[in-house]
Design a protein around this motif. Structure first.
Motif, short mmCIF file in Angstrom:
data_model
loop_
_atom_site.label_atom_id
_atom_site.label_comp_id
_atom_site.label_asym_id
_atom_site.label_seq_id
_atom_site.Cartn_x
_atom_site.Cartn_y
_atom_site.Cartn_z
N GLN A 292 0.81 -1.20 0.00
CA GLN A 292 0.00 0.00 0.00
C GLN A 292 0.86 1.27 0.00
N LEU A 293 1.42 1.57 -1.17
CA LEU A 293 2.20 2.79 -1.36
C LEU A 293 1.34 3.78 -2.12
N TRP A 294 0.81 4.75 -1.40
CA TRP A 294 -0.17 5.67 -1.97
C TRP A 294 0.31 7.11 -1.89
N SER A 295 0.40 7.75 -3.05
CA SER A 295 0.78 9.16 -3.10
C SER A 295 -0.39 10.02 -2.65
N ALA A 296 -0.10 11.04 -1.84
CA ALA A 296 -1.13 11.96 -1.38
C ALA A 296 -0.47 13.16 -0.73
N GLY A 297 -1.21 14.26 -0.64
CA GLY A 297 -0.70 15.46 0.00
C GLY A 297 -1.34 15.67 1.36
N GLN A 298 -0.86 16.68 2.06
CA GLN A 298 -1.36 16.96 3.41
C GLN A 298 -2.82 17.39 3.43
N SER A 299 -3.38 17.72 2.27
CA SER A 299 -4.78 18.11 2.21
C SER A 299 -5.73 16.95 2.47
N VAL A 300 -5.21 15.72 2.66
CA VAL A 300 -6.08 14.62 3.08
C VAL A 300 -6.84 15.01 4.35
N GLU A 301 -6.26 15.90 5.12
CA GLU A 301 -6.91 16.38 6.34
C GLU A 301 -8.30 16.94 6.07
N MET A 302 -8.49 17.50 4.87
CA MET A 302 -9.73 18.20 4.55
C MET A 302 -10.71 17.35 3.73
N VAL A 303 -10.35 16.10 3.44
CA VAL A 303 -11.18 15.26 2.58
C VAL A 303 -11.90 14.22 3.43
N ASP A 304 -13.23 14.20 3.36
CA ASP A 304 -13.97 13.26 4.22
C ASP A 304 -15.08 12.50 3.52
N GLU A 305 -15.17 12.62 2.18
CA GLU A 305 -16.17 11.82 1.47
C GLU A 305 -15.80 11.70 -0.01
N ILE A 306 -16.37 10.68 -0.64
CA ILE A 306 -16.16 10.45 -2.07
C ILE A 306 -17.32 11.08 -2.83
N LEU A 307 -16.98 11.96 -3.77
CA LEU A 307 -17.98 12.65 -4.59
C LEU A 307 -17.59 12.52 -6.05
N SER A 308 -18.48 12.90 -6.95
CA SER A 308 -18.13 12.95 -8.36
C SER A 308 -17.25 14.18 -8.59
N VAL A 309 -16.52 14.17 -9.68
CA VAL A 309 -15.67 15.33 -10.02
C VAL A 309 -16.51 16.60 -10.11
N GLU A 310 -17.66 16.50 -10.76
CA GLU A 310 -18.50 17.69 -10.92
C GLU A 310 -19.02 18.19 -9.58
N GLU A 311 -19.34 17.29 -8.67
CA GLU A 311 -19.78 17.71 -7.33
C GLU A 311 -18.65 18.37 -6.56
N ILE A 312 -17.43 17.83 -6.72
CA ILE A 312 -16.27 18.43 -6.05
C ILE A 312 -16.04 19.85 -6.54
N VAL A 313 -16.07 20.03 -7.87
CA VAL A 313 -15.85 21.36 -8.44
C VAL A 313 -16.94 22.32 -7.98
N GLN A 314 -18.18 21.87 -8.01
CA GLN A 314 -19.29 22.73 -7.59
C GLN A 314 -19.12 23.17 -6.13
N ARG A 315 -18.74 22.23 -5.27
CA ARG A 315 -18.56 22.57 -3.86
C ARG A 315 -17.38 23.52 -3.68
N LEU A 316 -16.27 23.24 -4.36
CA LEU A 316 -15.10 24.10 -4.24
C LEU A 316 -15.42 25.53 -4.63
N MET A 317 -16.11 25.71 -5.74
CA MET A 317 -16.38 27.06 -6.21
C MET A 317 -17.43 27.76 -5.34
#
Length: 328
Positions: A292-317
């Motif tokens: 289990q060698l998984w690349s990721a950044g420190q922003s994992v702290e802020m991720v708590d659910e799986i969404l579609s790409v379009e839902e992620i973009v909509q929420r971010l904006m």
């Protein structure tokens, strides 16, 4: 918000979906284009004969149908990338809209891109890298800051971004590293960034075809679980601190460092390390794999659910607009 950059790239929102080795895929690119952002992917995700040209043709068709979104290709321009020239030729033939260059001299990519009006953004981690990229004609910088997934830089966004804007006032700067919310996007804009590049947040998307174990690891781990290792690719990169990562280790030995610096051995040693690292990562994204060698950044702290790409973009904006209004 720098409207010039949005117009140059042809996107609605100041957001680039970062190129992620073995993660970025066609469904993610298509969703990014539909969402009005720039989806990017490493060309090395498509190494089989004919794969890359066929994909670029389909992406060009998708872009034609959604003029407010676009895509770009990330090229590793080091001599250790055996497919670099072949992939660049395929991209030029397809007239890829823009490029992101990493780990080497971008001059050939810049010349090829400018021959048909495309733009080139160069990964930089310090002012010295930025100076070289600017001298070679880069159109902008991706400021790879501390906390980024994969090959991270040593400096925090709140130092690197304004430093780049001060030293290169006429260049666009895209902030990358530890960004996963609209509030963080707004913070980058206040610092002078023209756009942001987000990767880790999109690993936990429905379109990503990595294993559920990988996606759940993004959700369940925090910023303290991200470690920097030299062992995976020879260049410091951030990964999740799993037992497999601990077993692999974080620092190269003195002999390995000598091999990577010796003029007679460095090209071949770096190529060997990168190939071994690629194979480890390729196995790790498959379901139920022990490594289990998984690349990721420190922003994992802020991720708590799986969404579609379009839902992620909509929420971010939405979060971004709310944060901007709160500043007024």
């Amino acid at each position: 918000m720098n409207q010039t950059l949005l117009q140059t790239l042809g996107i609605k929102h100041p957001l680039i979906m970062a190129p992620m080795f073995l993660v970025s895929n066609e469904p993610m690119m298509l969703a990014a284009i539909r969402s009005g952002i720039a989806g990017t992917f490493p060309s090395l995700n498509y190494r089989k004969e004919g794969e890359l040209p066929a994909l670029l043709e389909r992406l060009n068709q998708a872009k034609a149908g959604h003029p407010q979104g676009t895509y770009g290709v990330n090229l590793i321009v080091q001599k250790t990338n055996p497919l670099y020239k072949k992939h660049l030729d395929a991209c030029v033939t397809a007239k890829v809209p823009f490029y992101i260059t990493s780990l080497g001299n971008p001059r050939d990519v810049i010349e090829a891109a400018h021959s048909y009006g495309a733009r080139v953004l160069c990964d930089v981690t310090n002012l010295q890298h930025a100076e070289k990229a600017a001298q070679n004609g880069a159109d902008g910088f991706i400021a790879v800051c501390a906390g980024a997934g994969g090959h991270a830089g040593p400096y925090p966004m709140h130092v690197l971004v304004p430093a780049l804007k001060k030293a290169f006032p006429d260049m666009t700067v895209t902030a990358a590293g530890a960004i996963a919310t609209g509030q963080q996007i707004a913070s980058a804009m206040v610092l002078g960034a023209d756009s942001v590049s987000i990767g880790t947040r999109f690993i936990a998307s429905r379109e990503a075809t990595v294993s559920d174990e990988y996606k759940n690891a993004i959700i369940s781990h925090g910023m303290e679980d991200i470690v920097l290792t030299e062992k995976l690719s020879g260049t410091p990169c951030n990964i999740i601190n799993t037992p497999a990562a601990q077993k692999m280790g974080y620092r190269q030995s003195g002999f390995e460092k000598w091999l990577s610096r010796n003029p007679r051995t460095r090209k071949y040693f770096k190529m060997m390390v990168q190939m071994k690292g690629m194979k480890k990562l390729e196995k790790a994204i498959k379901p139920n794999h022990y490594n289990q060698l998984w690349s990721a950044g420190q922003s994992v702290e802020m991720v708590d659910e799986i969404l579609s790409v379009e839902e992620i973009v909509q929420r971010l904006m939405q979060e971004y607009q709310e944060s901007v209004r709160a500043l007024r």
